[in-house]
Write a protein that holds these residues in place. Structure first.
Motif, PDB file in Angstrom:
ATOM      1  N   ILE A 150       0.832  -1.213   0.066  1.00  0.00           N
ATOM      2  CA  ILE A 150      -0.152  -0.052   0.032  1.00  0.00           C
ATOM      3  C   ILE A 150       0.864   1.153   0.252  1.00  0.00           C
ATOM      4  O   ILE A 150       1.923   1.308   0.670  1.00  0.00           O
ATOM      5  CB  ILE A 150      -0.977  -0.064   1.257  1.00  0.00           C
ATOM      6  CG1 ILE A 150      -2.000  -1.146   1.141  1.00  0.00           C
ATOM      7  CG2 ILE A 150      -1.750   1.512   1.353  1.00  0.00           C
ATOM      8  CD1 ILE A 150      -2.660  -1.349   2.403  1.00  0.00           C
ATOM      9  N   PRO A 151       0.602   2.245  -0.868  1.00  0.00           N
ATOM     10  CA  PRO A 151       1.483   3.444  -0.818  1.00  0.00           C
ATOM     11  C   PRO A 151       1.362   4.375   0.411  1.00  0.00           C
ATOM     12  O   PRO A 151       2.397   4.847   0.912  1.00  0.00           O
ATOM     13  CB  PRO A 151       0.833   4.244  -2.055  1.00  0.00           C
ATOM     14  CG  PRO A 151       0.173   3.213  -2.990  1.00  0.00           C
ATOM     15  CD  PRO A 151      -0.459   1.999  -1.827  1.00  0.00           C
ATOM     16  N   LYS A 170     -10.029  -4.936   0.855  1.00  0.00           N
ATOM     17  CA  LYS A 170      -9.802  -4.229  -0.516  1.00  0.00           C
ATOM     18  C   LYS A 170      -9.438  -2.902  -0.361  1.00  0.00           C
ATOM     19  O   LYS A 170      -9.023  -2.259  -0.880  1.00  0.00           O
ATOM     20  CB  LYS A 170     -10.521  -5.048  -1.538  1.00  0.00           C
ATOM     21  CG  LYS A 170     -10.092  -6.162  -1.825  1.00  0.00           C
ATOM     22  CD  LYS A 170     -11.007  -6.883  -3.004  1.00  0.00           C
ATOM     23  CE  LYS A 170     -10.429  -8.289  -3.205  1.00  0.00           C
ATOM     24  NZ  LYS A 170     -10.833  -8.810  -4.649  1.00  0.00           N
ATOM     25  N   TRP A 171     -10.749  -2.201   0.368  1.00  0.00           N
ATOM     26  CA  TRP A 171     -10.666  -0.949   0.303  1.00  0.00           C
ATOM     27  C   TRP A 171      -9.504  -0.283   1.159  1.00  0.00           C
ATOM     28  O   TRP A 171      -9.205   0.877   0.692  1.00  0.00           O
ATOM     29  CB  TRP A 171     -11.993  -0.475   1.197  1.00  0.00           C
ATOM     30  CG  TRP A 171     -12.286   0.925   1.258  1.00  0.00           C
ATOM     31  CD1 TRP A 171     -12.787   1.940   0.302  1.00  0.00           C
ATOM     32  CD2 TRP A 171     -12.015   1.694   2.536  1.00  0.00           C
ATOM     33  NE1 TRP A 171     -12.930   3.096   0.752  1.00  0.00           N
ATOM     34  CE2 TRP A 171     -12.663   3.226   2.282  1.00  0.00           C
ATOM     35  CE3 TRP A 171     -11.734   1.593   3.752  1.00  0.00           C
ATOM     36  CZ2 TRP A 171     -12.302   4.197   3.185  1.00  0.00           C
ATOM     37  CZ3 TRP A 171     -11.434   2.673   4.680  1.00  0.00           C
ATOM     38  CH2 TRP A 171     -11.845   3.927   4.457  1.00  0.00           C
ATOM     39  N   VAL A 179     -11.300   2.535  -6.952  1.00  0.00           N
ATOM     40  CA  VAL A 179     -10.830   1.760  -7.883  1.00  0.00           C
ATOM     41  C   VAL A 179      -9.750   2.439  -8.615  1.00  0.00           C
ATOM     42  O   VAL A 179      -8.793   2.266  -9.153  1.00  0.00           O
ATOM     43  CB  VAL A 179     -11.509   0.501  -8.423  1.00  0.00           C
ATOM     44  CG1 VAL A 179     -10.744  -0.064  -9.464  1.00  0.00           C
ATOM     45  CG2 VAL A 179     -12.110  -0.252  -7.318  1.00  0.00           C
ATOM     46  N   ALA A 180     -10.444   3.557  -9.466  1.00  0.00           N
ATOM     47  CA  ALA A 180      -9.676   4.123 -10.626  1.00  0.00           C
ATOM     48  C   ALA A 180      -8.523   4.976  -9.872  1.00  0.00           C
ATOM     49  O   ALA A 180      -7.400   4.876 -10.486  1.00  0.00           O
ATOM     50  CB  ALA A 180     -10.645   5.335 -11.102  1.00  0.00           C
ATOM     51  N   ARG A 192      -4.337  -7.177 -10.003  1.00  0.00           N
ATOM     52  CA  ARG A 192      -3.373  -8.419  -9.526  1.00  0.00           C
ATOM     53  C   ARG A 192      -3.924  -8.725  -8.326  1.00  0.00           C
ATOM     54  O   ARG A 192      -4.255  -9.517  -7.719  1.00  0.00           O
ATOM     55  CB  ARG A 192      -1.880  -8.395  -9.775  1.00  0.00           C
ATOM     56  CG  ARG A 192      -1.395  -9.563  -9.074  1.00  0.00           C
ATOM     57  CD  ARG A 192       0.187  -9.583  -9.161  1.00  0.00           C
ATOM     58  NE  ARG A 192       0.415  -9.760 -10.576  1.00  0.00           N
ATOM     59  CZ  ARG A 192       1.761  -9.665 -11.135  1.00  0.00           C
ATOM     60  NH1 ARG A 192       2.714  -9.307 -10.067  1.00  0.00           N
ATOM     61  NH2 ARG A 192       2.254  -9.714 -12.239  1.00  0.00           N
ATOM     62  N   TYR A 193      -4.057  -7.312  -7.318  1.00  0.00           N
ATOM     63  CA  TYR A 193      -4.547  -7.462  -5.975  1.00  0.00           C
ATOM     64  C   TYR A 193      -6.076  -7.348  -6.029  1.00  0.00           C
ATOM     65  O   TYR A 193      -6.570  -7.730  -5.008  1.00  0.00           O
ATOM     66  CB  TYR A 193      -3.904  -6.250  -5.282  1.00  0.00           C
ATOM     67  CG  TYR A 193      -2.107  -6.386  -5.164  1.00  0.00           C
ATOM     68  CD1 TYR A 193      -1.878  -7.747  -4.274  1.00  0.00           C
ATOM     69  CD2 TYR A 193      -1.495  -5.953  -5.810  1.00  0.00           C
ATOM     70  CE1 TYR A 193      -0.533  -8.186  -4.443  1.00  0.00           C
ATOM     71  CE2 TYR A 193       0.014  -6.285  -5.954  1.00  0.00           C
ATOM     72  CZ  TYR A 193       0.419  -7.544  -5.369  1.00  0.00           C
ATOM     73  OH  TYR A 193       1.658  -7.756  -4.987  1.00  0.00           O
TER      74      TYR A 193
END
Length: 198
Positions: A150-151, A170-171, A179-180, A192-193
């Protein structure tokens, strides 16, 4: 994100060292690894895991769906005995490649779609006396959910939240973004993730 995820050269070298020191000796307990050995890695990324096999002289094939990683791998692996293919594994025809002595996946199986189909499919690439090696991050370890990619620096260091309900996990992986925006932040790795089997 950890330094090794930002600096792909470090990650490439780390993969090579781990494969040389641990994976190859483990496989050698059941299968000789020589210049005549044919090796295929599914989900090879840049090919760091293939490097030690190439150094031995094995005939190697790496397959990955990420064009950027395959291109980087081609720039790093300057061996005549390696072929890197950018395709979904299910789109590769076993008739187009030699049968393999060793097929391996390191930290990839959890990202393979249609897993119920995978073992039967991948066996078609294997010699009768060949072996398949799987290595995967244990789901119940602190970072089994890959949250270290995660960044967001803070979120990337928190353990165990991959055991939350899937939609929350996922959030969080997306850093709380849509998502975008997530796709923009980490590029080719996003799908992929977001669509993996975990």
């Amino acid at each position: 994100m950890q330094t090794r995820h930002l600096n792909r050269d470090i990650y490439f070298k780390e993969q090579g060292v781990t494969t040389e020191k641990y994976v190859i000796p483990y496989i050698r307990e059941v299968k000789a690894i020589t210049r005549e050995t044919t090796v295929m890695e599914v989900g090879c990324g840049e090919g760091g895991n293939l490097l030690p096999f190439c150094n031995i002289g094995c005939r190697c094939v790496g397959i990955d769906i990420d064009r950027t990683k395959i291109d980087i791998g081609r720039s790093k692996l300057h061996f005549e005995n390696v072929l890197l293919i950018c395709k979904d594994i299910y789109d590769v025809d076993p008739k187009d490649l030699p049968a393999f002595d060793v097929i391996f996946l390191r930290d990839v199986i959890e990202h393979i779609h249609n897993q119920e189909r995978f073992i039967g499919f991948i066996k078609r690439f294997l010699k009768d006396d060949g072996v398949i090696f799987f290595a995967f991050p244990p789901w119940r370890m602190p970072f089994g959910g890959h949250q270290q990619i995660i960044p967001n620096r803070f979120l990337s260091m928190l353990p165990f939240y991959h055991i939350l309900p899937k939609y929350l996990y996922k959030w969080i992986l997306m850093g709380g973004r849509s998502v975008a925006l997530y796709r923009l932040s980490i590029g080719n790795q996003a799908d992929r993730y977001l669509h993996s089997s975990f």
